[in-house]
Design an enzyme around this catalytic site. Sequence first.
Site, PDB file in Angstrom:
ATOM      1  N   LYS A  30      -3.148  -1.364  15.237  1.00  0.00           N
ATOM      2  CA  LYS A  30      -2.508  -0.483  16.209  1.00  0.00           C
ATOM      3  C   LYS A  30      -3.339  -0.338  17.466  1.00  0.00           C
ATOM      4  CE  LYS A  30      -1.543   2.237  13.278  1.00  0.00           C
ATOM      5  NZ  LYS A  30      -2.226   1.913  12.393  1.00  0.00           N
ATOM      6  N   GLU A  67       0.817  -1.212   0.000  1.00  0.00           N
ATOM      7  CA  GLU A  67       0.000   0.000   0.000  1.00  0.00           C
ATOM      8  C   GLU A  67       0.858   1.273   0.000  1.00  0.00           C
ATOM      9  OE1 GLU A  67      -1.171   1.882   3.426  1.00  0.00           O
ATOM     10  OE2 GLU A  67      -0.885   0.190   4.784  1.00  0.00           O
TER      11      GLU A  67
END
Length: 313
Positions: free
Chosen positions: A159, A25
Amino acid sequence: MNELYSFSEAVAHALATRAPVVALETTLVTHGLPHPDGIAAALALEEEVRQSSATPATIGVLRGTIRIGITREELDELATTPGVCKTNLSNLAAVIASGGLGSTTVAATMHAAHMNGIRVFATGGIGGVHRGAAESGDVSADLTALGRVPVAVVCAGAKAILDLPRTLEMLETLGVPVLGLETDDFPAFYRRASGLRVDHRVESIAELAAAVGAHFRLGLGTGVLVANPVPAAAEMSRDLYDRALQAAQADMQLHGIRGRAVTPFLLDRLRALTGGESVRTNLALLRHNARVAAQLATELAARAAHGNERLTP
Ligand code: PSU
Ligand code: MN
């Protein structure tokens, strides 16, 4: 009108010959890491993939086309042009139609990879359910894509700026298996463990490929999450992690940050609060994920070539 997709020579050749390809990405370049760390990370990931004998396909939107395999010049352009749009599933069409520049999130990259026959994708961490989502409604389109696009995403978990228990609940609801590579514990990006369990533990790339291959053959149409913890040597200390996370969260509330800006804001605050250690950890886990993704893509391609493993129902 432009073609929707265009390919680098290396990617076109790899796809035509069914050689292993790993999608990468570009939002981590434009919004996830400070310049020039983003460029260094993208180049390092491509190198890791090549060293494991697979072809990297870094994806981005340039001049109305989704490029599968961007050049070094295009990478520089994405990294240095101010205001590059972070694209997910809801704004990808608008960015293409505008003819401008766009980086692709996990969601947009998964879609582009799948539409072009790429099965494996490496990133750092996926987006998920944000803390306080009950009020804000902020749930990453990465989860939507995982629930709809049959691609294996190799990551170091989600995260811990996110609500990890709810993120895992949502993955289960969507029918997305979470496979832990040599771990029972869902990794928390900067840390190897979150205290939450993965669905299934695998001990090797061969075991991983067997599980991923079986998932694709089931024809559920959903993605697979491969949870690959950050190498122990690069793990952030518990104390620093807890302190920085709390402070970043408080800053976000203070500044009233919302929507697509949330993830980039928190990542940048963490960088400042940890004296750059979050970036070092991020780079280490990214490289590790690229390596595992390349090995997985290679194993899946070998199984398909030997005819003992179809990748479709
Ligand atoms: N995690 C990182 N760095 C990043 C991102 C996630 O460590 O740059 C990016 C990825 O591109 C991911 C996106 O798809 O953030 C999620 O954004 P949002 O939460 O707005 O969906
Ligand atoms: Mn969001």
